[in-house]
Every structure is written in structure tokens, then in C-alpha cells.
Design an enzyme around this catalytic site. Structure first.
Site, PDB file in Angstrom:
ATOM      1  N   PRO A   1      29.242  40.087  51.945  1.00  0.00           N
ATOM      2  CA  PRO A   1      29.176  41.298  51.134  1.00  0.00           C
ATOM      3  C   PRO A   1      29.919  42.512  51.665  1.00  0.00           C
ATOM      4  CG  PRO A   1      27.182  41.073  52.410  1.00  0.00           C
ATOM      5  CD  PRO A   1      28.008  39.853  52.708  1.00  0.00           C
TER       6      PRO A   1
ATOM      7  N   MET B   1      26.253  44.223  39.556  1.00  0.00           N
ATOM      8  CA  MET B   1      27.293  44.747  38.662  1.00  0.00           C
ATOM      9  C   MET B   1      26.729  45.779  37.695  1.00  0.00           C
ATOM     10  SD  MET B   1      29.499  41.271  37.954  1.00  0.00           S
ATOM     11  CE  MET B   1      28.131  40.112  37.912  1.00  0.00           C
TER      12      MET B   1
ATOM     13  N   LYS C   1      40.813  41.208  39.831  1.00  0.00           N
ATOM     14  CA  LYS C   1      40.867  41.175  38.367  1.00  0.00           C
ATOM     15  C   LYS C   1      40.883  42.590  37.809  1.00  0.00           C
ATOM     16  CE  LYS C   1      38.428  36.810  38.019  1.00  0.00           C
ATOM     17  NZ  LYS C   1      37.150  36.196  37.675  1.00  0.00           N
TER      18      LYS C   1
ATOM     19  N   ASP D   1      40.096  37.848  46.790  1.00  0.00           N
ATOM     20  CA  ASP D   1      39.488  38.797  45.863  1.00  0.00           C
ATOM     21  C   ASP D   1      39.552  40.225  46.390  1.00  0.00           C
ATOM     22  OD1 ASP D   1      38.871  37.044  43.882  1.00  0.00           O
ATOM     23  OD2 ASP D   1      36.717  37.002  44.233  1.00  0.00           O
TER      24      ASP D   1
ATOM     25  N   ALA E   1      25.424  39.544  47.969  1.00  0.00           N
ATOM     26  CA  ALA E   1      25.181  40.982  48.114  1.00  0.00           C
ATOM     27  C   ALA E   1      23.695  41.320  48.202  1.00  0.00           C
ATOM     28  CB  ALA E   1      25.826  41.725  46.943  1.00  0.00           C
TER      29      ALA E   1
ATOM     30  N   GLY F   1      31.103  38.125  48.810  1.00  0.00           N
ATOM     31  CA  GLY F   1      29.721  37.669  48.641  1.00  0.00           C
ATOM     32  C   GLY F   1      29.602  36.175  48.816  1.00  0.00           C
TER      33      GLY F   1
END
Length: 270
Positions: free
Chosen positions: A11, A179, A57, A34, A128, A98
Site C-alpha cells: 500500500p 476508492m 489508468k 501501476d 490498503a 496493494g
């Protein structure tokens, strides 16, 4: 080799990566990274002759400056890169923040690999919620407080109906919302649909940038939540919410996590 290794980076704190993950990174030839992976992991553990492809992304970027500074990809282009390099026989690693199996779109990528008969391996890691729990001293389960924990994603808030929100208030489980930094008002409005919920003994903890030197923790009752939001108008991503009776233990068990980073020169700033 025609194989892809999915590796969990953890995380935020680069020391939370596993030894097995490090062993694969040292042999890697192509690494798809990522956005939320610590640069210290990339700089310290990867094969120096590897090819790094940053595949953040576009939907994960929350401000215009970030979108311009980080090369972005769609899920389709990430799938294409994995398949292309694996079919070339290269040692391909997909490095995700994560844990790779928790809210990370791994199913889309696995389905693409199976389509081309490409084998794969999945290396677990610290998600996380577990990192935030440990670095805040909030045990997600404890006798007399909670015997179960649920991880909930709010990527699509409409996926949770009114009955489910009511059940969230009634349950004794600890709830962890992923999120959700841009949906905090939505969460609180749903939890407070019934005014009697304002006087629950459950607390909210918002954990910002968990397991990093920039970690901050904000706790509140439902009743006082809006006052807290007025003081802290913007929470940095990634942030998550822990909700339940268990949050009452934060003031007793919080510890000096920043001592972990005293000797670090290159940690990740989100």
C-alpha cells in the site's frame, strides 16, 4: 517463457513487499507498473536491464496536472502490452499497488492471458485496508468490538441500494470503504438516512496515504462528521474509510509509524 507474474507492491511503504515478489522482480525483463507503486521498489529491486512501462489508468488520475505528467493507458492497451511481451518469450511482471486480487481489475487481465493460453502466477501482498489498520493501530476485528470485516468499493456508488446501506448501519462488522475519497459526502449521507444513526457508538476513520510518511488519520462521530469535513476540505488520494465500533480503539493503540521512514531517502509521494 510465455508467462506473466502478477506482483503485489503493497500500500505505500516499500518495505511491505514480499521476498517472493522481490525474487521475481530481480529476474524481470518487462515490468508494467501501476501509478501507486513506490519508486523505491522500482529503483531498488528491479533487474537493471529490464524495460519499465508505466501504465497508470486515466480514470485513476484525479487532477489535470497528474494526467499530464503520468503516461496513461486504457485497460485494453495494458492487456495488449502484457500479451505482446509474453508471446515474445520475455519475463513479464505486472506490478500493482496493494494486493493484486483486491479491487484491481485482475480478472480482465487474467481473462486476456487465458485467451492466448499464457500461463501466470499471482503473488499476494498487503492490501490498503490491512496496511491502514496496522499503521493506525486500529485492529479490524477485536473481541467485543467486531468479529468480521468487509471491504467495500465505491467505484460505482449506485451499486449499493438503500437496503444495503441500512444493513451497513445495523451490522456489527467493521466496514472499510475503498476508492471513496471523492465520495465521502455520499457515504455519510447514506449512513445518516435515518437520523437515529447520528447517535451510534460507531466512529469513522479517514486514513489518508496509509503506510507512507504522509499518512494522516481523521476520526469523527457521524454527528460531527460535517464539522470535520469543513476543517479538512480535501483529502488526498489514496484515502480509505474505516467505519465501526472498532475505531474507538484508535486513540489507545496508535503508534509512531513515521519512525519507519527515518532512514529512507526515496519514498513515494502521492
Amino acid at each position: 517463457m510465455k508467462k506473466v507474474i502478477f506482483i503485489s507492491a503493497g500500500p505505500g511503504d516499500p518495505d511491505l513487499i514480499t521476498i517472493k515478489a522481490i525474487n521475481h522482480l530481480k529476474k524481470s525483463e518487462v515490468v508494467l507498473v501501476d501509478r501507486l507503486v513506490s519508486p523505491e521498489i522500482v529503483n531498488k529491486y528491479l533487474n537493471p536491464r529490464r524495460k519499465i512501462i508505466y501504465v497508470g489508468k486515466y480514470n485513476d488520475m484525479h487532477n489535470k496536472k497528474e494526467k499530464k505528467s503520468f503516461f496513461t493507458h486504457t485497460q485494453k492497451s495494458i492487456n495488449h502490452l502484457m500479451v505482446y511481451h509474453a508471446l515474445k518469450g520475455r519475463y513479464v511482471v505486472r506490478l500493482k499497488g496493494g494486493d493484486v486480487s483486491i479491487f484491481s481489475n485482475i480478472m480482465d487481465e487474467l481473462m486476456e492471458l487465458k485467451k492466448y493460453d499464457i500461463s501466470y502466477e499471482i503473488i499476494p501482498g498487503v492490501t490498503a485496508a490491512i496496511g491502514a489498520s496496522a499503521y493506525t493501530g486500529i485492529p479490524l476485528t477485536a473481541r467485543g468490538y467486531a468479529s468480521s470485516v468487509r471491504f467495500v468499493t465505491l467505484h460505482n456508488p449506485n451499486s449499493i441500494d438503500k437496503n444495503q446501506w441500512n444493513e451497513f448501519m445495523e451490522t456489527k462488522d467493521t466496514l472499510v470503504f475503498y476508492m471513496c475519497v471523492h465520495k465521502l459526502y455520499h457515504i455519510m449521507d447514506k449512513l445518516m438516512m435515518n437520523k437515529r444513526n447520528l447517535y451510534t457508538d460507531k466512529l469513522i476513520a479517514i486514513v489518508e496515504q496509509a503506510t507512507t510518511p504522509m499518512q494522516k488519520v481523521y476520526t469523527s462521530t457521524l454527528y460531527n462528521f460535517k464539522d470535520m469535513i469543513k476543517k479538512e476540505k480535501k483529502f488526498l488520494s489514496p484515502s480509505l474509510v474505516i467505519f465501526g465500533k472498532i475505531v474507538n480503539l484508535y486513540s489507545y493503540f496508535k503508534w509512531n509509524y513515521r519512525s519507519n521512514f527515518l532512514d529512507k531517502k526515496n519514498y513515494f509521494i502521492y
